[in-house]
Motif scaffolding. Structure first.
Motif: not given
Length: 283
Positions: A126-128, A156-157, A160, A172, A174-176
């Motif tokens: 998970t990334w954010g 942010s890109e 990432f 991946y 995405r979950d901020d």
């Protein structure tokens, strides 16, 4: 802070050993695919095996066997990255088959050759993005803990992409909101233990553990870290491992300075490094 007992190796002794070590390095550099044993390498240096082992390890910082293994691992890693099969990579490394290559990768990288070839395939992250005291942070979260923390200046890109390059075949999501929860744990809850899920070579993880021993508000040098994990001669290798640190701030590579005290070589910018040190000192 963790301490280590250091051996002494004066300049005169190093100079005296240099010609023999050079002969040995040339010999091993030409014949590493044959995986020569200690006796063969010692004969090339004109020393007994016991004396050669001691001199080589003291001068180079690793044993002759470990040095040859590092060369073999590097060749196999390059072959796998170029698309070779595990079997072909084993032959490229001068090994008899995948079993020995497996042992080599576990010793040097703590992952199997198959894992290396898959480039993160099967891993789920998970990334954010979330605000931090040092600008927007990009968080990479594995089921077992935080795998990476990068910083970005409004894009942010870019952050990432830096993390994605480490595990290009992983999945991946995405979950901020999850990233904000991790930012709160890290920057607002003093003293909380943060679980880390690190993927790196054995050497890198050894250096990262040494970084974790630097207390907030303190600094050290690359040479001091090298002395702690093996020998001062490994300062350049330590610098590479520090530069590969995936979890900025928590694994405090920002606390490592040049020997003359300069703020050098921080992946996320010297200005951010200075801000981190000032923030910790004020706390």
């Amino acid at each position: 802070m963790t301490t280590a007992t250091l051996h002494s190796y004066d300049v005169e002794a190093a100079a005296r050993d240099y010609p023999r070590v050079t002969e040995a390095l040339n010999y091993l550099g030409d014949r590493w695919q044959e995986h020569p044993d200690l006796a063969e390498a010692a004969r090339a240096a004109g020393l007994s095996p016991h004396h050669f082992q001691r001199v080589f390890t003291r001068w180079v910082g690793v044993s002759p066997k470990r040095y040859v293994g590092a060369l073999a691992h590097g060749a196999a890693r390059d072959a796998i990255d170029d698309g070779a099969s595990v079997l072909d990579a084993a032959f490229e490394a001068g090994l008899s088959g995948p079993g020995r290559l497996h042992d080599l990768f576990i010793a040097h990288e703590a992952i199997t050759p198959g894992d290396a070839k898959r480039k993160g395939e099967g891993l789920e992250f998970t990334w954010g993005v979330a605000p931090t005291p040092f600008g927007d942070g990009v968080f990479l979260i594995a089921p077992r803990g935080l795998s990476a923390l990068a910083f970005t200046d409004g894009r942010s890109e870019t952050g990432f992409e830096d993390l994605h390059a480490r595990y290009p075949a992983a999945s991946y999501l995405r979950d901020d909101h999850e990233a904000r929860a991790w930012a709160t744990r890290i920057f607002e809850r003093a003293g909380e233990r943060i679980p880390l899920a690190l993927y790196g070579t054995q050497w890198q993880r050894q250096v990262w553990r040494a970084l974790l021993s630097i207390p907030p508000g303190a600094t050290t040098t690359y040479k001091a870290i090298a002395e702690q994990v093996c020998t001062a001669k490994a300062s350049r290798a330590v610098g590479a491992a520090v530069g590969a640190n995936p979890v900025s701030f928590l694994i405090p590579c920002h606390r490592v300075l040049a020997s003359d005290g300069r703020l050098t070589g921080y992946h996320w910018g010297v200005e951010r490094k200075r801000a981190m040190l000032t923030w910790e000192a004020a706390g």
